[in-house]
Design an enzyme around this catalytic site. Structure first.
Site, PDB file in Angstrom:
ATOM      1  CE  LYS A 278      13.542  29.535 -14.720  1.00  0.00           C
ATOM      2  NZ  LYS A 278      14.466  30.657 -14.488  1.00  0.00           N
ATOM      3  NE  ARG A 352      24.245  31.209 -18.658  1.00  0.00           N
ATOM      4  CZ  ARG A 352      24.248  32.077 -17.651  1.00  0.00           C
ATOM      5  NH1 ARG A 352      25.358  32.252 -16.939  1.00  0.00           N
ATOM      6  NH2 ARG A 352      23.172  32.763 -17.346  1.00  0.00           N
TER       7      ARG A 352
END
Length: 497
Positions: A278, A352
């Site tokens: 990130k 996920r």
């Protein structure tokens, strides 16, 4: 904060401050407020007529009694418009009162009436009052050398009718239990990532379980490896901290063999994005990426405190996502415990992945329904702002039950589409599915990825990335940092589904 209920007259309470609630637009105080006003020689009427106090939701004004009442101070609190008053308005008004009272070092003990309106149940309003008072008084974990002062120490709830005392007391019990669950979730989510890593999360869950009588099971990486939970474990490979699958079970006598409601939380205790790292700006907020697991743990805390008469299982999948020489990579193919394969496009789409094996694991419980909570996508905030979490489900009845619980708990959900076309966007080239469908339709394709690993049970996914924390105080109930969103909602679902 100590809370108690007594029968009596608010004007006669010998507290440091009494709280008087007024609706917006009134020019004359009524009922108990009128009695207080008369003792004050019309001070409240003069304030209303001058326009210096409007009764707008969350507004407050402090008056001094100058010996006209046993209490030295009177706090006026605005309830907003009577026609729009509901339980969330009661929470916000009580939260505003709590904040205002806490500002004054001389106010240690306050007395208040239960804010209410026609059509609202007294017990529910009392519960909302307690939730508002306690949540507004929340202070996050503190590592400063000087701890902040807690001025307000006791609240007395005054009820005129003795026949209503039992209902008020039950409202206090419920409000305290639910507020405690929200605070548990906030504390977990607010902790620094060097303090709260997966093993510490498991330790704290164990302390909570021992206190509340829940059964605790914790799977480490060796146990998960034997179950072929390779998709979850891949996310953990770059971290020095071992992943933990934490299972809390609440099963009152006679419910042990019932099909449970299962709650599953994403618990990324810190998310760098892994190899798909990130940007550094605001990366510190990624300590909140375990807010789904925090909400599930907080909800289980409240469910146990309330003694909800059903079997509920909470699962927190806790992992740290870090980049090192062992970290998983874009391009990897992973096969989890269902035998289904996943192709990795981005290691920053890791939530996920841990949920893929977590929702597969809970099939062993033969659940009545499974609800997962996850700070999954930034895109859900683009779609819904900070006003509601996204709701995805494979069953209409479960979706309807969650929407009803959302309305009662005032934790908003908005149903999002789960059309089969979204599955096309995540079809893999070398595996059955890939973990990113791209920027277009990212929220729904992410949900379809998780659904791919569910095992023939009613399932819903709540994307809470936009509501789990806030960079500034939203209102009296919602401080800067972790919000504890989902706890009230899940407790309601556990009691009503």
């Amino acid at each position: 904060m100590k809370l108690s209920v007594i029968q009596g007259d608010i004007a006669q309470q010998n507290a440091d401050c009494i709280v008087v609630n007024l609706f917006e637009g009134v020019s004359e105080p009524e009922g108990a407020a009128d009695a207080v006003d008369q003792a004050l020689g019309g001070a409240i009427r003069r304030l209303l007529r001058s326009g210096d106090f409007s009764g707008k939701s969350g507004s407050t004004s402090l008056l001094y009694s100058a010996g006209a009442l046993p209490a030295e101070r009177v706090l006026l609190v605005g309830l907003g418009q009577a026609a729009k008053f509901d339980l969330q308005a009661a929470r916000k008004a009580s939260g505003a009162a709590s904040k205002a009272l806490a500002k004054h070092s001389g106010i240690k003990h306050a007395a208040t009436l239960v804010p209410g309106a026609d059509g609202l149940d007294l017990q529910d309003c009392t519960q909302a009052l307690v939730e508002g008072m306690l949540l507004a008084a929340y202070q996050p974990p503190n590592y400063k050398r000087e701890a902040p002062e807690r001025n307000l120490q006791a609240i007395t709830i005054v009820e005129n009718d003795a026949a209503n005392l039992a209902r008020c007391q039950e409202g206090v019990r419920r409000g305290e239990a639910i507020a405690a669950g929200v605070i548990t979730a906030r504390d977990l989510s607010n902790e620094p990532p060097n303090i709260l890593f997966p093993l510490e999360f498991a330790r704290r869950a164990g302390v909570m379980a021992a206190h509340s009588g829940m059964q605790l099971t914790v799977l480490g990486e060796e146990e998960m490896g034997k179950l072929n939970m390779n998709i979850l474990l891949a996310v953990s490979r770059g971290s020095a901290h071992e992943a933990q699958l934490i299972i809390l079970e609440h099963a009152p006598a006679g419910t042990q063999d019932d099909a449970p409601l299962v709650l599953v939380g994403k618990g990324i205790t810190f998310d760098t994005g892994g190899i798909s790292i990130k940007p550094s700006e605001r990366m510190e907020e990624m300590k909140h990426d375990m807010s789904g697991a925090a909400a599930v743990t907080g909800a289980m805390d409240a469910i146990a405190r309330l003694g909800v008469q059903r079997r509920v299982i909470g699962v927190a999948a806790c992992v740290e996502n870090m980049p090192d020489g062992n970290a998983f990579r874009p391009g990897d193919i992973l096969v989890g415990m269902t035998g289904k394969s996943a192709e990795i496009l981005s290691t920053d789409a890791e939530g996920r992945l841990i949920l893929a094996d977590a929702v597969a694991y809970v099939a062993r419980f033969q659940p009545k329904a499974v609800v997962d909570l996850a700070t999954l996508t930034g895109a859900i905030g683009v779609a819904l702002g900070q006003q509601a979490a996204g709701l995805f489900s494979n069953q209409d009845y479960l979706e309807a039950a969650l929407l009803a619980a959302s309305k009662r708990s005032s934790e908003r959900l908005w149903p999002m589409p789960m059309w089969e076309e979204y599955s096309e966007t995540i079809k893999g080239d070398m595996a059955e599915v890939k973990n990113s469908g791209g920027r277009s339709s990212g929220v729904s394709s992410s949900a379809k990825f998780i659904e791919h690993f569910t095992e023939d049970y009613p399932w819903a996914h709540l994307d809470i990335a936009n509501v789990a924390w806030t960079t500034s105080e939203k209102d009296a109930l919602t401080p800067k940092g972790a919000t504890g969103f989902g706890v009230r909602l899940l407790v309601d679902l556990a009691e009503s589904y």
